[in-house]
Design a protein around this motif. Structure first.
Motif, PDB file in Angstrom:
ATOM      1  N   GLN A 136     -61.846  -2.060  36.996  1.00 32.03           N
ATOM      2  CA  GLN A 136     -61.734  -1.284  35.753  1.00 32.03           C
ATOM      3  C   GLN A 136     -60.913  -0.020  35.977  1.00 32.03           C
ATOM      4  O   GLN A 136     -60.087   0.356  35.128  1.00 32.03           O
ATOM      5  CB  GLN A 136     -63.126  -0.927  35.232  1.00 32.03           C
ATOM      6  N   GLU A 137     -61.106   0.636  37.117  1.00 31.02           N
ATOM      7  CA  GLU A 137     -60.324   1.836  37.427  1.00 31.02           C
ATOM      8  C   GLU A 137     -58.836   1.493  37.597  1.00 31.02           C
ATOM      9  O   GLU A 137     -57.969   2.288  37.216  1.00 31.02           O
ATOM     10  CB  GLU A 137     -60.865   2.501  38.688  1.00 31.02           C
ATOM     11  N   GLN A 184     -49.540  -2.758  31.818  1.00 28.76           N
ATOM     12  CA  GLN A 184     -50.656  -3.676  31.906  1.00 28.76           C
ATOM     13  C   GLN A 184     -50.722  -4.226  33.324  1.00 28.76           C
ATOM     14  O   GLN A 184     -49.762  -4.120  34.098  1.00 28.76           O
ATOM     15  CB  GLN A 184     -50.493  -4.829  30.921  1.00 28.76           C
ATOM     16  N   CYS A 185     -51.859  -4.815  33.670  1.00 32.98           N
ATOM     17  CA  CYS A 185     -51.948  -5.452  34.977  1.00 32.98           C
ATOM     18  C   CYS A 185     -52.719  -6.761  34.875  1.00 32.98           C
ATOM     19  O   CYS A 185     -53.660  -6.881  34.088  1.00 32.98           O
ATOM     20  CB  CYS A 185     -52.582  -4.521  36.008  1.00 32.98           C
ATOM     21  N   ALA A 190     -52.926   1.580  32.685  1.00 29.68           N
ATOM     22  CA  ALA A 190     -52.821   1.834  31.242  1.00 29.68           C
ATOM     23  C   ALA A 190     -52.332   3.248  30.980  1.00 29.68           C
ATOM     24  O   ALA A 190     -51.551   3.492  30.045  1.00 29.68           O
ATOM     25  CB  ALA A 190     -54.177   1.599  30.578  1.00 29.68           C
ATOM     26  N   ALA A 191     -52.763   4.193  31.822  1.00 32.39           N
ATOM     27  CA  ALA A 191     -52.326   5.582  31.673  1.00 32.39           C
ATOM     28  C   ALA A 191     -50.838   5.724  31.938  1.00 32.39           C
ATOM     29  O   ALA A 191     -50.199   6.670  31.457  1.00 32.39           O
ATOM     30  CB  ALA A 191     -53.109   6.480  32.633  1.00 32.39           C
ATOM     31  N   GLU A 192     -50.276   4.774  32.705  1.00 32.59           N
ATOM     32  CA  GLU A 192     -48.836   4.765  32.988  1.00 32.59           C
ATOM     33  C   GLU A 192     -48.066   3.920  31.991  1.00 32.59           C
ATOM     34  O   GLU A 192     -46.866   3.700  32.152  1.00 32.59           O
ATOM     35  CB  GLU A 192     -48.589   4.240  34.405  1.00 32.59           C
ATOM     36  N   ARG A 228     -66.172  -2.058  39.293  1.00 32.31           N
ATOM     37  CA  ARG A 228     -65.749  -0.680  39.026  1.00 32.31           C
ATOM     38  C   ARG A 228     -64.302  -0.454  39.444  1.00 32.31           C
ATOM     39  O   ARG A 228     -63.515   0.152  38.691  1.00 32.31           O
ATOM     40  CB  ARG A 228     -66.666   0.293  39.777  1.00 32.31           C
ATOM     41  N   SER A 255     -63.036   5.995  44.857  1.00 29.43           N
ATOM     42  CA  SER A 255     -62.365   5.793  43.573  1.00 29.43           C
ATOM     43  C   SER A 255     -60.949   5.284  43.804  1.00 29.43           C
ATOM     44  O   SER A 255     -60.337   5.551  44.838  1.00 29.43           O
ATOM     45  CB  SER A 255     -62.323   7.110  42.780  1.00 29.43           C
ATOM     46  N   ARG A 284     -57.258  -0.948  36.019  1.00 24.30           N
ATOM     47  CA  ARG A 284     -56.740  -1.166  34.664  1.00 24.30           C
ATOM     48  C   ARG A 284     -56.503   0.165  33.952  1.00 24.30           C
ATOM     49  O   ARG A 284     -55.475   0.358  33.292  1.00 24.30           O
ATOM     50  CB  ARG A 284     -57.722  -2.029  33.866  1.00 24.30           C
ATOM     51  N   ASP A 285     -57.446   1.082  34.086  1.00 25.14           N
ATOM     52  CA  ASP A 285     -57.312   2.383  33.434  1.00 25.14           C
ATOM     53  C   ASP A 285     -56.118   3.152  33.991  1.00 25.14           C
ATOM     54  O   ASP A 285     -55.384   3.812  33.237  1.00 25.14           O
ATOM     55  CB  ASP A 285     -58.585   3.203  33.637  1.00 25.14           C
ATOM     56  N   CYS A 286     -55.917   3.047  35.301  1.00 27.31           N
ATOM     57  CA  CYS A 286     -54.813   3.765  35.945  1.00 27.31           C
ATOM     58  C   CYS A 286     -53.466   3.259  35.456  1.00 27.31           C
ATOM     59  O   CYS A 286     -52.583   4.046  35.104  1.00 27.31           O
ATOM     60  CB  CYS A 286     -54.929   3.620  37.462  1.00 27.31           C
TER      61      CYS A 286
END
Length: 218
Positions: free
Chosen positions: A129-130, A141-142, A136-138, A126, A207, A132-134
């Protein structure tokens, strides 16, 4: 057996510490100056300190540059294959690609503090994934690299798993743009030496929050 030896060494250390303090105090009382500083002083106390629980944060912060230089690991400590792997990961870092090191601390954490920071695979899945999402919002990539002192039973969503020596894991974390893992001196040291931001996972439901990242000051 080991505990008796540790207690014996602790007793010897206390005896030496007390003896040195007594000798220096008697010297200063008789001659009127400190044998350490060679200058008049009202009193002198020489305290020998050490042990796992000893902390002196203001001094480790003050002398951070000197301590980092003295104790920093070098790439020469790695095997040739490990040096190549570290170079390959470093080459992936760009302006828009961040290297994130995930420290999966297992082993002794099963029992330490009642297993409080011994997280199962689902927690790390989890968190990754969080992360990566964080990013991606910026618009970034990571690359996620996982290092652990135990085996990983399942895929956590990482791009790379070390499976190397603790020296390699430490140098990898120091090379990352961000370190994430449970509270541990291993990741704190990597942050302290390399000025890499870290985020500690304090509980299994926490989180990921990039704004909570900080650099270990000392």
């Amino acid at each position: 057996m080991l505990r008796r030896q540790a207690l014996s060494l602790e007793w010897v250390g206390d005896l030496i510490n007390t003896s040195i303090n007594y000798l220096f105090s008697r010297f200063e009382m008789f001659f009127g100056f400190s044998p350490i500083l060679n200058a008049p002083r009202p009193s002198v106390i020489l305290q020998m300190v050490g042990g796992w629980n000893f902390r002196c944060h203001h001094l480790t912060a003050k002398y951070r540059q000197e301590l980092s230089a003295s104790y920093r690991l070098t790439i020469g400590s790695l095997s040739t294959p490990e040096q190549h792997r570290l170079a390959e990961l470093a080459a992936l870092q760009t302006v828009h690609t961040r290297l994130v090191g995930i420290h999966v601390r297992r082993g002794d954490y099963l029992d330490w503090m009642g297993g409080r920071y011994f997280y199962d695979d689902a927690v790390y899945q989890r968190i990754i994934q969080e992360i990566r999402d964080c990013f991606a919002a910026e618009g970034m990539q990571c690359i996620v690299a996982v290092c652990t002192n135990d085996t990983i039973s399942s895929y956590l969503g990482q791009d790379y798993s070390t499976g190397g020596s603790w020296v390699f894991d430490q140098l990898l974390l120091q090379s990352c743009d961000l370190i994430v893992g449970p509270p541990s001196t291993f990741s704190l040291w990597a942050s302290y030496v390399s000025s890499t931001p870290y985020i500690h996972i304090e509980n299994a439901t926490q989180s990921f929050n990039l704004s909570s990242a900080q650099i270990c000051p000392g």
